[in-house]
Enzyme design. Structure first.
Site, PDB file in Angstrom:
ATOM      1  N   LYS A   1       0.828  -1.207   0.000  1.00  0.00           N
ATOM      2  CA  LYS A   1       0.000   0.000   0.000  1.00  0.00           C
ATOM      3  C   LYS A   1       0.864   1.260   0.000  1.00  0.00           C
ATOM      4  CE  LYS A   1      -1.965   1.759   3.651  1.00  0.00           C
ATOM      5  NZ  LYS A   1      -2.812   2.009   4.841  1.00  0.00           N
TER       6      LYS A   1
ATOM      7  N   ASP B   1      -6.624   1.266   1.009  1.00  0.00           N
ATOM      8  CA  ASP B   1      -6.667   1.427   2.463  1.00  0.00           C
ATOM      9  C   ASP B   1      -8.059   1.041   2.948  1.00  0.00           C
ATOM     10  OD1 ASP B   1      -8.298   3.506   1.677  1.00  0.00           O
ATOM     11  OD2 ASP B   1      -7.403   4.976   3.029  1.00  0.00           O
TER      12      ASP B   1
END
Length: 212
Positions: free
Chosen positions: A120, A138
């Site tokens: 991420k 997220d």
């Protein structure tokens, strides 16, 4: 969500947010990397509050190493997991100096080799700093992808891969920010603001809220 309506879905988000940007505050790519590492399980507001004073005098990996872990902790102790994050930031700063001449690398492989940097974080840096059409999933994007029917998945990677497949190329560059901001301010976790949502009629969520 039917594939045919996805271009309209993003066209509306684009109209509502023509120039979406990260809400993390930074002055260069290194500071962005540090801010994203610190943002794990923390809010952007909380990270900005901590990094505001810090980033006034720490702008490079060398300056971070010189600051040291103990003093870094003093600056970020209001952020969750601050001890682990401080250790990772100092370690990744050392590696940037040793392996990359103090520069932040541009590839997934090199970024994810840095302490505290996962998929991420790498995606955020590649998208925001280097203009790559990556999508960092997220908690907000995971929720929006599943709730709207845009990209259902059991884990962040499944949602990411489905988004990369379903988002039209013309919208891929900013898709991450449109979805995260939509999730943060409209498609909220507990009580989504469905009556104010610009893609309400395209969304397949069965538990939509109604105007009071």
């Amino acid at each position: 969500m039917k594939t045919a309506v996805i271009p309209e879905f993003f066209a509306r988000l684009k109209k509502a947010m023509p120039e979406p940007e990260t809400e993390l505050e930074y002055d260069n790519v290194y500071q962005l990397l540090v801010a994203v590492v610190l943002s794990a399980q923390a809010t952007d507001v909380g990270v900005n509050r901590a990094t505001g004073p810090l980033f006034k005098f720490v702008k490079t990996p060398a300056q971070m190493v010189a600051l040291g872990e103990a003093k870094l902790i003093d600056h970020i102790k209001t952020i969750g997991l601050f001890r682990t994050k401080a250790k990772n930031v100092i370690a990744l700063s050392h590696l940037l100096l040793e392996r990359h001449g103090g520069e932040v690398p541009r590839t997934h492989e090199e970024l994810e080799a840095l302490p505290g940097v996962g998929r991420k974080t790498a995606n955020v840096v590649m998208n925001v700093a280097y203009g790559e059409a990556t999508i960092a999933v997220d908690t907000h994007i995971f929720r929006v992808g599943n709730r709207t029917g845009l990209a259902p998945g059991k884990n962040p990677l499944q949602v990411e891969l489905k988004l990369l497949k379903r988002v039209p190329d013309e919208y891929k560059l900013h898709a991450h920010h449109w979805l995260i901001l939509h999730g943060r301010y409209t498609c909220k976790a507990r009580t989504p603001l469905c009556p104010a949502c610009v893609v309400n009629d395209l969304c397949t969520f069965k538990g939509k809220t109604v105007a009071a």
